[in-house]
Design a protein around this motif. Structure first.
Motif, PDB file in Angstrom:
ATOM      1  N   SER A 184     -12.409  -0.160  -5.148  1.00 47.70           N
ATOM      2  CA  SER A 184     -13.703   0.195  -5.733  1.00 47.70           C
ATOM      3  C   SER A 184     -14.674  -0.944  -5.477  1.00 47.70           C
ATOM      4  O   SER A 184     -14.261  -2.050  -5.104  1.00 47.70           O
ATOM      5  CB  SER A 184     -13.562   0.402  -7.242  1.00 47.70           C
ATOM      6  N   THR A 243     -12.007  19.611 -28.019  1.00 44.20           N
ATOM      7  CA  THR A 243     -10.982  19.132 -27.077  1.00 44.20           C
ATOM      8  C   THR A 243     -11.257  17.744 -26.514  1.00 44.20           C
ATOM      9  O   THR A 243     -10.361  17.120 -25.974  1.00 44.20           O
ATOM     10  CB  THR A 243     -10.832  20.107 -25.898  1.00 44.20           C
ATOM     11  N   SER A 244     -12.505  17.282 -26.626  1.00 42.24           N
ATOM     12  CA  SER A 244     -12.815  15.975 -26.046  1.00 42.24           C
ATOM     13  C   SER A 244     -12.384  14.865 -26.992  1.00 42.24           C
ATOM     14  O   SER A 244     -13.083  14.538 -27.945  1.00 42.24           O
ATOM     15  CB  SER A 244     -14.322  15.889 -25.781  1.00 42.24           C
ATOM     16  N   VAL A 245     -11.213  14.298 -26.745  1.00 43.76           N
ATOM     17  CA  VAL A 245     -10.693  13.225 -27.601  1.00 43.76           C
ATOM     18  C   VAL A 245     -10.822  11.908 -26.844  1.00 43.76           C
ATOM     19  O   VAL A 245     -10.367  11.807 -25.707  1.00 43.76           O
ATOM     20  CB  VAL A 245      -9.214  13.475 -27.937  1.00 43.76           C
ATOM     21  N   PRO A 246     -11.492  10.912 -27.441  1.00 45.51           N
ATOM     22  CA  PRO A 246     -11.630   9.638 -26.722  1.00 45.51           C
ATOM     23  C   PRO A 246     -10.271   9.051 -26.348  1.00 45.51           C
ATOM     24  O   PRO A 246      -9.322   9.137 -27.112  1.00 45.51           O
ATOM     25  CB  PRO A 246     -12.354   8.736 -27.736  1.00 45.51           C
ATOM     26  N   PHE A 247     -10.213   8.478 -25.168  1.00 51.87           N
ATOM     27  CA  PHE A 247      -8.987   7.904 -24.626  1.00 51.87           C
ATOM     28  C   PHE A 247      -8.928   6.446 -25.060  1.00 51.87           C
ATOM     29  O   PHE A 247      -9.807   5.665 -24.709  1.00 51.87           O
ATOM     30  CB  PHE A 247      -9.043   8.049 -23.104  1.00 51.87           C
ATOM     31  N   SER A 268     -19.692  15.641 -23.189  1.00 52.57           N
ATOM     32  CA  SER A 268     -18.433  16.393 -23.275  1.00 52.57           C
ATOM     33  C   SER A 268     -18.628  17.799 -22.732  1.00 52.57           C
ATOM     34  O   SER A 268     -17.779  18.324 -22.006  1.00 52.57           O
ATOM     35  CB  SER A 268     -17.955  16.483 -24.721  1.00 52.57           C
ATOM     36  N   SER A 291     -18.774   2.953 -10.162  1.00 51.04           N
ATOM     37  CA  SER A 291     -17.350   2.659 -10.328  1.00 51.04           C
ATOM     38  C   SER A 291     -17.030   1.845 -11.575  1.00 51.04           C
ATOM     39  O   SER A 291     -15.908   1.863 -12.050  1.00 51.04           O
ATOM     40  CB  SER A 291     -16.832   1.934  -9.095  1.00 51.04           C
ATOM     41  N   SER A 292     -18.026   1.126 -12.116  1.00 49.57           N
ATOM     42  CA  SER A 292     -17.732   0.290 -13.288  1.00 49.57           C
ATOM     43  C   SER A 292     -17.874   1.074 -14.594  1.00 49.57           C
ATOM     44  O   SER A 292     -17.658   0.521 -15.659  1.00 49.57           O
ATOM     45  CB  SER A 292     -18.670  -0.914 -13.308  1.00 49.57           C
ATOM     46  N   GLU A 297     -12.608  12.292 -19.693  1.00 47.82           N
ATOM     47  CA  GLU A 297     -13.906  11.676 -19.993  1.00 47.82           C
ATOM     48  C   GLU A 297     -13.879  10.162 -19.905  1.00 47.82           C
ATOM     49  O   GLU A 297     -14.865   9.546 -19.504  1.00 47.82           O
ATOM     50  CB  GLU A 297     -14.373  12.076 -21.405  1.00 47.82           C
ATOM     51  N   ASP A 298     -12.757   9.554 -20.310  1.00 48.58           N
ATOM     52  CA  ASP A 298     -12.718   8.092 -20.365  1.00 48.58           C
ATOM     53  C   ASP A 298     -11.979   7.475 -19.193  1.00 48.58           C
ATOM     54  O   ASP A 298     -11.554   6.321 -19.247  1.00 48.58           O
ATOM     55  CB  ASP A 298     -12.121   7.646 -21.703  1.00 48.58           C
ATOM     56  N   TYR A 299     -11.812   8.240 -18.132  1.00 44.70           N
ATOM     57  CA  TYR A 299     -11.200   7.694 -16.919  1.00 44.70           C
ATOM     58  C   TYR A 299     -12.289   7.042 -16.075  1.00 44.70           C
ATOM     59  O   TYR A 299     -13.448   7.444 -16.111  1.00 44.70           O
ATOM     60  CB  TYR A 299     -10.533   8.803 -16.101  1.00 44.70           C
ATOM     61  N   ARG A 358     -17.568   9.582 -18.716  1.00 48.07           N
ATOM     62  CA  ARG A 358     -18.476   9.848 -19.840  1.00 48.07           C
ATOM     63  C   ARG A 358     -19.724   8.974 -19.715  1.00 48.07           C
ATOM     64  O   ARG A 358     -20.855   9.454 -19.873  1.00 48.07           O
ATOM     65  CB  ARG A 358     -17.744   9.521 -21.150  1.00 48.07           C
ATOM     66  N   ARG A 396      -7.995   2.852 -24.955  1.00 49.20           N
ATOM     67  CA  ARG A 396      -7.455   1.885 -24.005  1.00 49.20           C
ATOM     68  C   ARG A 396      -7.073   0.569 -24.682  1.00 49.20           C
ATOM     69  O   ARG A 396      -6.677  -0.368 -24.011  1.00 49.20           O
ATOM     70  CB  ARG A 396      -8.491   1.585 -22.915  1.00 49.20           C
ATOM     71  N   GLY A 425     -16.376  -2.639  -7.629  1.00 53.90           N
ATOM     72  CA  GLY A 425     -16.093  -3.726  -8.566  1.00 53.90           C
ATOM     73  C   GLY A 425     -14.880  -4.520  -8.123  1.00 53.90           C
ATOM     74  O   GLY A 425     -14.846  -5.749  -8.250  1.00 53.90           O
ATOM     75  N   THR A 460     -12.376  18.214 -18.878  1.00 55.29           N
ATOM     76  CA  THR A 460     -12.007  17.862 -20.250  1.00 55.29           C
ATOM     77  C   THR A 460     -10.706  17.061 -20.224  1.00 55.29           C
ATOM     78  O   THR A 460      -9.775  17.427 -19.509  1.00 55.29           O
ATOM     79  CB  THR A 460     -11.807  19.144 -21.076  1.00 55.29           C
ATOM     80  N   GLY A 461     -10.680  15.978 -20.993  1.00 55.47           N
ATOM     81  CA  GLY A 461      -9.479  15.131 -21.018  1.00 55.47           C
ATOM     82  C   GLY A 461      -9.584  13.946 -20.074  1.00 55.47           C
ATOM     83  O   GLY A 461      -8.779  13.039 -20.128  1.00 55.47           O
ATOM     84  N   SER A 498     -12.103   5.321 -10.106  1.00 51.01           N
ATOM     85  CA  SER A 498     -10.982   4.941  -9.233  1.00 51.01           C
ATOM     86  C   SER A 498      -9.665   5.571  -9.687  1.00 51.01           C
ATOM     87  O   SER A 498      -8.676   5.511  -8.961  1.00 51.01           O
ATOM     88  CB  SER A 498     -10.843   3.421  -9.205  1.00 51.01           C
TER      89      SER A 498
END
Lengths: 374, 265
Positions: free
Chosen positions: A339, A103-107, B132, B104-105, B144-146, B109, A109, A341, B141-142, B149
């Motif tokens: 944040s 289920t872990s699919v890279p997002f 993961s 925050s940076s 991970e790449d957020y 993941r 960007r 940053g 799950t879902g 912030s």
């Protein structure tokens, strides 16, 4: 952490026909060494892998990684993985790992070139709109201040004047003095060749009073005060302090921005005058020390060229630069992302914006004053 | 790290605190605090606001040096440890801070992966599998790449927990894990705490004043008091609630008003 010394992680194997029996033993730690499935397999190609954990000591996620590798290999090689003998806890975690693997699919960007250009354009338009909106808000704020001066935060403004004015005196002194010294040296190189040493006073005086006094003070304050304003307001935004002001019906512009703008608008011309004086003293020091021009002669020569209109030019520029620094610092702070940053980026952006606008407005003033004959 | 299936009682001590005095810049907050946490135990540190719960936690994990006293992890002194021992002991525990304290940076993941990259020799693919898993265990799950912030306060806290668990620590300190969470998320977090204890035998020290969590998952509580500047009660929460004669304890655990003193009448 076990009280006894840990034993090495092992995966003992035994091949019976097409069946590979793997017996997991020892203590498995994520920060220690552990067997590798390819190494354990040693080129064999079993059709069935039977896992057992009867010799297992302490274990952690490193064991899960190993077992997951075994499962993946079995799936790819078409072999049957018999893990029934493993403890229930390990099987539960393995199942969780399989699910998270699926289920872990890279997002993603990333964006294509046209999307990037389009978004950058929209961003630029949005920023320009935000800037004009901010200026408009400030004008309305000044109007409110004019009508109800008793509501204005005079104490805050005076504190800010101290921070951006009096506290900046040492750095402004040093920089202006050294700029005066540098200008005098540069002038002396050329003027000495024509026997016109005395005109160093004219060069230093005019440069400092019309240009360098305001410009150098502006650059110093952009770095010192503009960045501080952006960081302070950015942090306040991250802490929801600005939201609290808005929900209480107190305009953040009146409460936070106007006192800072007023402070810079008042203090920048004063600092400019001070910087002019220090720059002239710097030039005078070089003139008397290196060119043997007495201070009195330097001063008399200076007065023949510098008049009140030059002072007016410098002070007008100083006040404008003060507004630019205050507006850039406060705007970037109010726009900052919530944040750590974001606050850093706001401070950097405030300094860059302020210095850019200072240089641009300085060039505009050069044209305007030329037309006006000042 | 060391994780074992459920070990027979009585378990050895995971944390031993002796005569600990905590404070800041010469101001004493807690005096002479001593207690022991057994391996695989869920211990709650409770008390009213300002009694020094978070201060105690900061001193236990070494963020502040104690004014006096000693903290031992698995029989090894943490307070008197040399740099190498201290670094080794730091890897045996994870900390969940009140606000999550995510960097925050970095994405979630990357936040969870950083301790694994720094302290293990795992490959990139293995680290990705583990991050993961850890994020899935806390229900993220879902996401991970957020970036921190981009997620809510409760999610930040759960991601903070996933990061605290990255190195499979033997001890996990949790500072106000349920504060600001809805009851369902809070309950799920409690279940996760129990799962950790039951699966890995993890020792958990939880700073909290959520009564539902205290009665739901605590094996034992220690109660601190601001006026006493120290520990005023210790024991299983249900036992303390039923049998303690100290009004400060019953007032807290049963949300009961303290009877007015005769002088006040």
């Amino acid at each position: 952490m076990p009280s006894t010394a840990p034993t090495a992680a092992r995966a003992d194997t035994e091949m019976e026909g097409t069946v590979l029996r793997v017996r997991l033993a020892g203590d498995w730690s994520i920060s220690g060494a552990r067997p590798n499935w390819t190494g354990v397999l040693a080129g064999r190609a079993p059709q069935r892998v039977v896992l057992a954990a009867d010799g297992l000591g302490d274990w952690d996620s490193s064991l899960l990684l190993f077992l997951f590798e075994v499962q993946l290999w079995c799936r790819l090689a078409g072999a049957y993985c018999d893990a029934k003998a493993l403890p229930e806890k390990i099987l539960t975690l393995l199942k969780q790992m399989s699910v998270s693997h699926e289920t872990s699919v890279p997002f993603d960007r990333s964006e294509n070139f046209f999307t990037g250009v389009g978004e950058a354009t929209l961003d630029a338009v949005q920023k320009a709109r935000a800037f004009s909106h901010f200026i408009g808000e400030c004008v309305l704020g000044v109007n409110r201040m004019w009508k109800r001066p008793q509501k204005f935060r005079w104490a805050d403004a005076i504190e800010e004047m101290q921070n951006c004015g009096a506290m900046a005196l040492p750095i402004v002194s040093l920089i202006s003095f050294l700029v005066g010294v540098t200008l005098a040296y540069i002038g002396a190189i050329v003027l000495r060749q024509y026997g016109g040493d005395i005109y160093v006073a004219d060069l230093v005086g005019l440069s400092m009073v019309r240009e360098m006094g305001a410009l150098m003070t502006g650059v110093v304050l952009a770095g010192r005060t503009g960045a501080a304003y952006a960081a302070t307001l950015g942090n306040m935004k991250a802490n929801e302090e600005i939201d609290a002001l808005e929900t209480l019906g107190i305009p953040a512009i009146d409460f936070l921005v106007l006192p800072r703008l007023l402070a810079l608008f008042v203090m920048m011309p004063l600092l400019t005058l001070y910087a002019n004086a220090l720059g002239i003293v710097g030039g005078m020091t070089v003139a008397s020390g290196v060119l043997s021009i007495p201070p009195a002669a330097y001063w008399v020569e200076l007065l023949t060229i510098v008049d009140l209109s030059d002072l007016f030019v410098g002070v007008t520029k100083g006040a404008t630069f003060g507004l630019i620094i205050g507006l850039s610092g406060c705007l970037r702070g109010m726009e900052a992302e919530r944040s750590a940053g974001g606050v850093g980026r706001a401070a950097t952006s405030a300094v860059v914006t302020a210095i850019l606008l200072i240089i641009v407005s300085n060039a505009l003033y050069a044209v305007i004053f030329d037309i006006l004959g000042l | 790290m060391s994780l074992t299936p459920a070990s027979p009682a009585p378990a050895p001590a995971a944390i031993e605190v002796t005569g600990l005095c905590c404070g800041y810049e010469g101001r004493t907050v807690l005096k002479d605090v001593s207690f022991t946490v057994r391996r695989g135990e869920v211990l709650f540190v409770i008390g009213g606001s300002g009694c020094g719960k978070s201060t105690l936690l900061r001193h236990l994990v070494g963020l502040n040096a104690p004014m006096a006293g000693e903290v031992k992890f698995f029989g090894q002194s943490f307070t008197a440890a040399d740099l190498a021992t201290r670094r080794g002991l730091l890897k045996t525990f994870g900390v969940l801070y009140q606000g999550g304290a995510l960097w925050s940076s970095l994405t979630l993941r990357q936040n969870v992966a950083l301790p694994l990259e720094e302290h293990t020799a795992l490959s990139g693919r293995e680290i990705a599998e583990l991050t993961s898993l850890k994020l899935a265990q806390v229900g993220l799950t879902g996401f991970e790449d957020y970036y921190p912030s981009e997620i809510s306060g409760g999610m930040k806290k759960r991601a903070g927990l996933a990061r605290a668990l990255a190195l499979d620590p033997a001890i996990v300190f949790l500072d106000e894990p349920s504060a600001g969470l809805d009851p369902i998320t809070s309950r799920k977090l409690d279940d996760l705490v129990l799962q950790l204890r039951d699966t890995f035998g993890t020792t958990l020290v939880v700073v909290s004043h959520e009564l539902a969590s205290i009665f739901g998952i605590a094996d034992r509580v220690i109660m601190l008091d601001r006026d006493a500047q120290g520990l005023i009660a210790e024991g299983p929460p249900a036992h303390l609630a039923a049998h303690s004669r100290d009004p400060r304890v019953t007032e807290f655990l049963l949300r009961r008003d303290r009877p007015p003193s005769p002088a006040a009448r």
